[in-house]
Structures are given as C-alpha cells and as structure tokens.
Design an enzyme around this catalytic site. Structure first.
Site, mmCIF file in Angstrom:
data_model
loop_
_atom_site.group_PDB
_atom_site.id
_atom_site.type_symbol
_atom_site.label_atom_id
_atom_site.label_comp_id
_atom_site.label_asym_id
_atom_site.label_seq_id
_atom_site.Cartn_x
_atom_site.Cartn_y
_atom_site.Cartn_z
ATOM 1 N N ASN A 274 0.827 -1.203 0.000
ATOM 2 C CA ASN A 274 0.000 0.000 0.000
ATOM 3 C C ASN A 274 0.866 1.260 0.000
ATOM 4 O OD1 ASN A 274 -2.249 -1.805 0.668
ATOM 5 N ND2 ASN A 274 -1.223 -1.900 2.650
ATOM 6 N N HIS A 306 11.076 -6.070 -1.445
ATOM 7 C CA HIS A 306 10.055 -6.298 -2.472
ATOM 8 C C HIS A 306 8.929 -5.262 -2.359
ATOM 9 C CE1 HIS A 306 7.515 -8.942 -5.101
ATOM 10 N NE2 HIS A 306 6.542 -8.358 -4.418
ATOM 11 N N GLU A 307 8.379 -5.125 -1.166
ATOM 12 C CA GLU A 307 7.248 -4.191 -1.013
ATOM 13 C C GLU A 307 7.713 -2.762 -1.252
ATOM 14 O OE1 GLU A 307 4.628 -5.787 -1.063
ATOM 15 O OE2 GLU A 307 5.389 -7.702 -0.320
HETATM 16 N N1 B3K Z 1 0.754 -7.465 -3.881
HETATM 17 C C1 B3K Z 1 0.633 -8.269 -2.697
HETATM 18 C C2 B3K Z 1 -0.145 -9.528 -2.888
HETATM 19 C C3 B3K Z 1 -1.596 -9.361 -2.827
HETATM 20 C C4 B3K Z 1 -2.294 -10.693 -2.831
HETATM 21 C C5 B3K Z 1 -3.753 -10.551 -2.978
HETATM 22 N N2 B3K Z 1 -4.436 -11.815 -2.864
HETATM 23 C C6 B3K Z 1 1.967 -8.592 -2.114
HETATM 24 C C7 B3K Z 1 3.101 -8.560 -3.050
HETATM 25 O O1 B3K Z 1 3.188 -9.310 -3.995
HETATM 26 O O2 B3K Z 1 3.944 -7.725 -2.891
HETATM 27 ZN ZN ZN Z 2 4.638 -8.061 -4.959
#
Ligand code: B3K
Ligand code: ZN
Length: 881
Positions: A274, A306-307
């Site tokens: 987010n 990663h995030e």
């Molecule tokens: N983008 C999220 C994963 C969301 C999963 C939804 N079921 C984490 C990631 O890949 O960074």
């Molecule tokens: Zn991701």
C-alpha cells in the site's frame, strides 16, 4: 461463477478523479462515507450508467451532487451482481463536467474473517485491498486502471486505538467527542484503490530517517503491537538498504515524506505494498535470534525490499487490469532477487530461487492450474497470485536482462518509467519499452506471456571436430501441452553456454548467450583448441528443463570444475536425480534398490570434505533434490511412496558411506563455534557455518542411531539461536524415540507465548515422517494454540502437512480426507486460504490410479458442497475438467 477474460478488457465508463473517505470506527460497526468526484470517459456513450462494485456492504444512503437519491428507476438501483447502479440519465452529458457521488455504508470488520477489506486482526483494525477488497469497504470502481487522489479521515476511540494511519501525509489530527480522536491524511499521488490502506490500533513503533539522493528527508516508522516492538530493527535496517539500492541500481527515489510499515498477525499472504503504508504479516517482519532462523532473516530483508520496490514497479506505474499482474509482480520479484544477490552471495541466492521455482512453479506448470505468466482468464483473481505469475514472471524479466545485457535492461527500465509514470499499463507496454530502448526485436518474446508449461530444451548432439577446431551443438525445444493449450510454438530462449577444458577444467572461452528461436538450431563455436565439456544453461538463463545426456563422470567433472557456480551445483543435482530415478524405477518394478554408483558417492564425499568452497554452496550441493522437484523428472503417474523411499534410500546410502567424514566436519564446525565463545552472529560466514552444521546434523539423523539422537539433543540444548534449535528438532522429528517427544515438549514450553515460534513447532510435526503423522496432525488441529482463523497457523499445520508428500499421499487416503475436511471448514471463513489447499487435491491426474481415484473423490465432495466459494470452486472445476 463467472469467468473474466483478458481479451474482454474495456476501459471504464467513468473515471474517479478524487476520493474523500470518512471512517467512523465503532465496535461491530464502522461507517464509511465516501465522496467520489467523477467524470465520464470520453470513449463511452453519454447516458451510460455508473456501476460501482460493492460486496458485503450495508447501504445507508446515496447522494448525487449533494441530493439524496431514492432507490428506483429515477435514482439508484442494483444489478444482478448486487452492484450499485447510478442511472446514466441522471449524470451530466458533458464529459468534462465533474459530478459527485456520495455513499454511506456500514461494515463489520469484526466479522470479516476473509481478511479482505477492512478487518480486525487481534486488537487492531487493518485493511487488505488487493486484488478486489476495496469493494468490501465502500462502493467503487474497483479496478486498477481507475487512479484517483485520496483524502481520508478516520475517527476512533482514543484510549483503545491511539494510532491512526492511512496513506500519504497526515494533514490534521485532534480530539473528538466522547473520548474519541481523529486524523486525516492526504496522498498526493493518484493511485488505484487496491493500494488504499487504513490502520487503527494500539501500536508501538520504532522510527528512523532516510535522506534521498535529491535531499528529501523521509521519516521511516515501523509499527507493531507493543509486545513485538523489540523485533523490528532488522526490518528497519533492511528498508534502508533497499531504499539505497533502488537509488543506486535503478535511479529510483522515494516520493513521500513518510514511509510506514505495520505488522499484523492475521494476514493471508506475506505483505502488501500500500502506498506509503505497507502492511506486513508478522511472520515476514519480526526478527530476533530467539524466534527467527537465518532463512527468516533473509526472507524478511527480501520481502521488505520487495514491497518497497513496488513503490515504483506497481504503484507509480501500475497494472491496467489484473491479467497484467506479472507486470508488477514478476518485475518486483526480479528486483528483490537482484537486491538479495547483492546483499549476500549471488550464487547462493540464485540456487535458492531455482530450488523454489522447481519445487513450486514447475509442478504448477504441469498441473490442472497451469497458466501463462499473464493468465487469459480467471474466476477469482486471488487464485492467480501464483508461483507462475511471481517466480516464473521474474525469470521472464531476467531473460530480458540476459538478452539485452544489464546496461540495455537498465535503458529499458528508464524508458518504461519515463513513458508510463502515473499510468496503468500492460505487459506489452513493458516489452515495448525494452525493445524500443534497445532497438531490438522482442516480438517472439511475447510467447513467454502467452504460453503455459515448462519448455524442454534438449541438447540433441554436442560434437567436436579437431581438424576445424569447431565445437557444434544442436539444440531443440518443445513445450508440453497444458490444459486448454494443446499447441505450443517455439520460444525465444537465451541459453548461456560455456566451454571447459577437459584436461584442466579451465574456461576455453568466455560464456556466451545462444539465442534459440526455432524448434531446432545448430550453434557452432569456432577456434576451440581442444575437445571441451559444455556447460549449458548457466546461471539458469531460462526457466526450462534441460535434457542433456551426460555420463556420471562428466557430471562429476562439472561438479568439481564448472566455473559457473550455479551449474557446478546443478551438475550435482542432475547426478543425484539420475541415481534417485534409477532407484525409483527399481522400487516401482518391485525390485530391490541398486547400490549407489561409486562416482556419485565419491563426488558427494569430495563436496563434504572440501575446505575451499563457500559453506552455503557446500550445503546446497550436499542436499538432494526434494520430492516435489523429482516428481517433474519422473514419468507420470507417480507412486509417492516409492519416490519417498527411493530418495530416503539414496540419502541413507550417502550418509552410511560417509559417516566418518560427516561427523568429523560436524565436529570441526562445533569446535569453531565454541572457540568463538558461543556468540550469535549474523555475518555471512557465521550464517554459512550454521547452515552447513545444521544440515549435517539433519543428514546424520537419517541413520536414526542412538549416537545421533544424543548429538541432536545436545545440538538443541547448546543451540545459539532458532536456526540451531529448529534444526535439531527437524533432525529428531522422524525418529520415534522418547528424546524426540522430550525436545518437542521443551520447545513448546519455550514457545507457547509466541505465535511465530508456535508456527514452527506446528510445522515441524506436520512435516514429520512418522507413520501416524496424519493422526498427529489431527491432534495438532485440536491443540489449544491452534487457530483456524489465523492463516499462519493454518499454513503451519495444514499447509506443511499437504506439502508432506509422503503422508499427504498416505495409501489409505487419510491425508486426502483430512485436507478436504479442512477446506470445507475454512472455506466458510476464508476462501482465499481454502482454495490454496484445494490445489493439492487438484493434482490427482499425476498420481498412480488407486490414490488418484481417492483424490478425485475428495474433489467431487468439494464440488458437491453447498455454498462453496468462487475461489475454491474455480480450483475444483479446473481440477475435475
Ligand atoms: N501485492 C501483494 C499480494 C496481494 C495478494 C492478494 N491476494 C503482495 C506482493 O506481492 O507484494
Ligand atoms: Zn509483490
């Protein structure tokens, strides 16, 4: 359930320019008021209805431009999917005219066990909106191509929930009536709603700051429940490293004044990117020597990175639709892999990534759920957060880099960001940026996005002509059919190849990248002074299976001499696979297992006693390929018990043959640790030494002799950290002795107050080899510390068990019915978790007929279950078709 198709994409009828949200949080009811400032998409007809997604919302009021609408033909309505319809005739004819849609809904986070939308985890409220969770918070155009500016106001009890967070900068805060307080936030960057986040809780935090290259000072803050706050330092350190790395390697700076992370206990996956407010599963952020293994530390650093990297690859440039998921996930996994390679050992990281790819993605590609990295259709999007989209997707990105060089790849990335910053785009846009920045032709490369299945690259012949000093290899490719995709076309495959001198083991020529584009091609190497040994698919340059007939002697030679670290490891894996396969075939034919080939044993011994190689590489070279990986190397249908027994037989044979050396090396490492005074350290050499020593203990335990049992107990007692203690537990887990139970009890005593340690305690038992593992798993599910509603514990018990190939496939089918019962139960609470377990049963076609029929029967039981979720139903339908 309805299936969505990639090729049906249409832009939305309306855009939402601005979103103003107001959350009023009370026990059992949160009221969400939203004001959407909208305008019509020029491409859509005047008078089109505005259809807003919504799920599990109690609608209180709808207003259009400040006027209350009534339900009916003159106001709002609902379509057959319960979506909110604002009649087009009420909306402005002029596409430039803004209008405001205001809705008020009530939701109940306390009863949201799906963990999608706004829900309660322990004492705090938090959100998870990707993929389609925002519609469970308010009515909206819940699709990633609708990007909007957000303001958020949230109000809650001040004493119970002192911390209020949302995306972007806090612009005001203060007290409200009745002991409540509020805060409001503004996010200056337009974003799709899946990146929205809200956190309301009683949290503690650590903070630090980071100054970007261009001088922006960013406040970094990481929050958790108070009892976990001492375990956040590693995450903070990781975050700073990631921020720096992205500036250095990709020229990407952070773009807000704050970056917040919150750790929550109940979370369906690892973490979520987010905007400016990442939410993390506690399992992927809390770190301490007492609770986390070295692998956990590495993983945490990787996921934090990663995030964080998503801020550019995902958030600033996002996906047009969910079929494009790999655009952000494959790319971001690639980026985190590169980061981790730079932070520690590149070769070790590559090996770990490929072990993972082969044990998780290859089976997916060979099963009923096989899909291209860019799927063509889905029923429940959450089913497509797969190893294929993520890990194979990352390999596809890596191939661009291999084909275009690091420099060319960087040029492509720069162009991608310049062209598409602030947009929602497609995988084709990414490929076009790579091609345009390098003026290269990547047309055929699109097939990597279109075709499912693991390609097989076969070296048909490799021959040397001494008179011409030429070495020639003929290489062909084919991809096996996958469900719905019988016909496959040749892919553009980079094959990194090196030539080694048979005499000295030295490189005869630097590696080069062969580009295989046709079904079969001949590659000629000139000026080769002597007959070489070829090292093919170096660094695993493409996600393929390599078929290349080589003698055990040649493989042993490569194990000793290949200058490519990955392929040196790979040669050992290939040799081990041949030996295990041979044993499997004998067992399947009812014969007794063959003796282990001498070259194999000696090569293994050589690795074991080597003193000049990195100990992490040494550890991975001593490890046999796991059962999930081996499955792909054996012709279906598989007999899981023979496979397990064959692998165990080979393990045992090696350990028996090298017993003396194993113990000597182990003791030497123990002495080293003791000589350092028993201090826990996280530097690379210490990690590598622990890794080797722990692996050696687990190897020796395969003999199940009293001496090793004693050693394992000692190893546990003197362990310096979780890595040591959990390894001792794994070593004992398969041995039916009193010491096993005692150590399990001891570990429990030390762990019962810590959810994450408890997960480890559960998992080690669920993965055990003891004959009554199914019964024990059932007991564990009744344990007072087990929580069906907590995904981490569910994964620790049921996930670990379903991955226990031998016992999941127990002959009497007890493993299948256990998993099926859990799916039925969990599906009512949390469909995303249930459907992940259904995948295990869906693999019935690859298994021998008796088991296969029992698995299928369980799938049919699920199919006939009333009110099964779309998530689980999708897997069941695909499994049965
Ligand atoms: N983008 C999220 C994963 C969301 C999963 C939804 N079921 C984490 C990631 O890949 O960074
Ligand atoms: Zn991701």
């Amino acid at each position: 359930p309805k299936e969505k198709k990639r090729l049906d994409y249409r832009p939305p009828e309306y855009w939402i320019k601005k979103v103003d949200l107001d959350f009023d949080v009370h026990k059992d009811t949160t009221t969400v008021r939203s004001v959407l400032t909208c305008y019509r998409n020029r491409g859509s007809p005047s008078g089109a209805d505005l259809v807003l997604h919504g799920e599990d919302l109690t609608l209180k009021e709808v207003k259009l431009n400040g006027k209350v609408l009534s339900e009916g033909a003159e106001g709002y309505g609902h379509d057959e999917d319960k979506q909110l319809v604002i009649r087009g005739k009420l909306l402005p004819a002029d596409p430039d005219e803004l209008f405001k849609v205001e809705t008020t809904v009530a939701i109940c986070p306390e009863k949201n066990f799906q963990l999608s939308g706004l829900y309660k985890s322990g004492g705090m409220y938090c959100t998870q909106c990707e993929a389609e969770g925002f519609r469970r918070i308010t009515y909206f155009l819940d699709r990633p191509d609708v990007m909007s500016l957000y303001t958020v106001r949230v109000e809650a009890s001040k004493s119970e929930y002192p911390v209020l967070l949302s995306n972007g900068n806090q612009i005001s805060s203060g007290d409200a009536a009745d002991g409540r307080h509020y805060a409001s936030f503004e996010d200056p960057h337009p974003k799709p709603c899946y990146l929205f986040a809200l956190v309301v809780g009683n949290l503690k935090s650590i903070h630090s700051d980071f100054t970007t290259t261009s001088g922006r000072k960013v406040r970094l803050e990481i929050f958790s429940e108070p009892h976990n706050v001492a375990k956040l330092d590693w995450a903070m350190e990781s975050l700073k490293k990631a921020m720096k790395w992205d500036e250095e390697k990709f020229g990407r700076e952070y773009d807000l004044d704050v970056f917040n992370i919150v750790a929550v206990d109940d979370f369906n996956m690892g973490a979520m990117e987010n905007k400016g407010l990442n939410v993390f599963n506690t399992a992927l952020i809390l770190a301490s020597p007492d609770t986390s293994t070295d692998a956990d530390y590495e993983r945490i650093m990787g996921v934090i990175a990663h995030e964080y990297f998503h801020n550019w690859t995902g958030n600033r440039v996002t996906c047009r639709d969910w079929f494009q998921l790999t655009l952000k996930e494959g790319l971001t996994v690639f980026r985190d892999q590169e980061f981790s390679r730079d932070m520690a050992s590149a070769a070790v990281k590559r090996i770990e990534d490929i072990i993972m790819l082969r044990s998780r993605q290859f089976p997916e590609d060979a099963g009923p759920m096989a899909h291209p990295i860019r799927p063509e259709s889905y029923i429940a999007m959450d089913n497509f957060y797969t190893a294929t989209v993520y890990e194979k997707g990352a390999e596809v990105i890596r191939m661009y880099q291999t084909l275009l060089s690091k420099h060319g790849f960087r040029k492509g990335m720069d162009l991608y960001f310049t062209r598409h910053d602030g947009q929602a785009v497609t995988c084709d846009d990414f490929r076009a940026a790579m091609a345009d920045a390098n003026t290269s032709d990547l047309k055929q490369f699109e097939r990597w996005y279109l075709q499912a299945g693991t390609p097989v690259v076969t070296v048909e012949s490799a021959s040397y002509d001494p008179s011409l000093k030429q070495f020639t290899i003929v290489v062909s490719q084919s991809t096996p059919a996958t469900p719905g995709q019988a016909e496959k076309h040749p892919l553009h495959i980079p094959i990194k190849t090196g030539l080694l001198s048979k005499a000295t083991g030295k490189e005869l020529q630097p590696s080069m990248v062969l580009e295989l584009k046709g079904e079969k091609e001949t590659f000629v190497f000139d000026n080769v002074p002597e007959e070489p040994i070829a090292s093919i698919l170096r660094d695993f340059s493409a996600p393929c299976r390599l078929k290349f007939e080589r003698s055990p002697d040649d493989l042993a030679f490569l194990m000793a001499h290949d200058t490519d670290d990955f392929n040196r490891w790979e040669a050992g894996q290939t040799l081990a696979t041949i030996v295990i396969k041979d044993t499997y075939n004998k067992l399947s034919a009812g014969e007794s297992p063959p003796a282990l080939p001498g070259v194999f044993v000696e090569a293994w011994r050589k690795v074991l006693t080597a003193t000049d190689i990195d100990r992490s590489l040494q550890t991975y070279s001593l490890r046999l390929p796991d059962e999930k990986t081996l499955i792909g190397e054996i012709a279906a249908p598989i007999a899981p018990d023979h496979l397990h027994n064959a692998r165990q037989h080979v393990r045992k044979g090696l350990v028996e043959a090298c017993k003396k050396e194993l113990r000597e090396v182990y003791d030497k490492l123990t002495q080293e640790v003791a000589a350092e005074g028993g201090v826990f350290k996280v530097d690379e050499p210490s990690i590598a030494r622990r890794r080797l020593r722990n692996a050696l203990l687990i190897s020796m335990a395969v003999l199940q002799d009293p001496e090793t049992v004693k050693l394992a107990v000692e190893h546990f007692e003197t362990g310096l950290c979780m890595s040591d203690r959990i390894s001792a537990l794994y070593a004992l887990a398969d041995i039916p002795v009193a010491e096993r139970e005692a150590v399990i009890q001891k570990f429990y005593g030390d762990s019962k107050d810590d959810k994450l340690k408890m997960c480890k305690w559960f998992a080690v038992q669920a993965q055990s080899d003891l004959p009554d593992t199914v019964e024990r798993v059932k007991e564990l599910m009744k344990h007072p510390d087990f929580e069906l509603k907590n995904p981490n514990k569910l994964r620790a018990v049921v996930g670990a068990f379903a991955n226990n190939n031998f016992h999941f496939h127990r002959k009497d089918g007890a493993g299948y019915s256990l998993v099926c019962d859990v799916i039925k139960e969990v599906d009512k609470l949390n469909p995303q978790m249930a459907s992940r377990f259904a995948v295990f049963l869906a693999g019935w076609k690859n298994v021998e007929p008796v088991r296969s029929a029992m698995m299928k029967a369980q799938l049919e039981r699920l199919r006939d279950t009333e009110n099964l979720s779309n998530d689980t139903m999708e897997i069941v339908i695909k499994g049965l078709s």
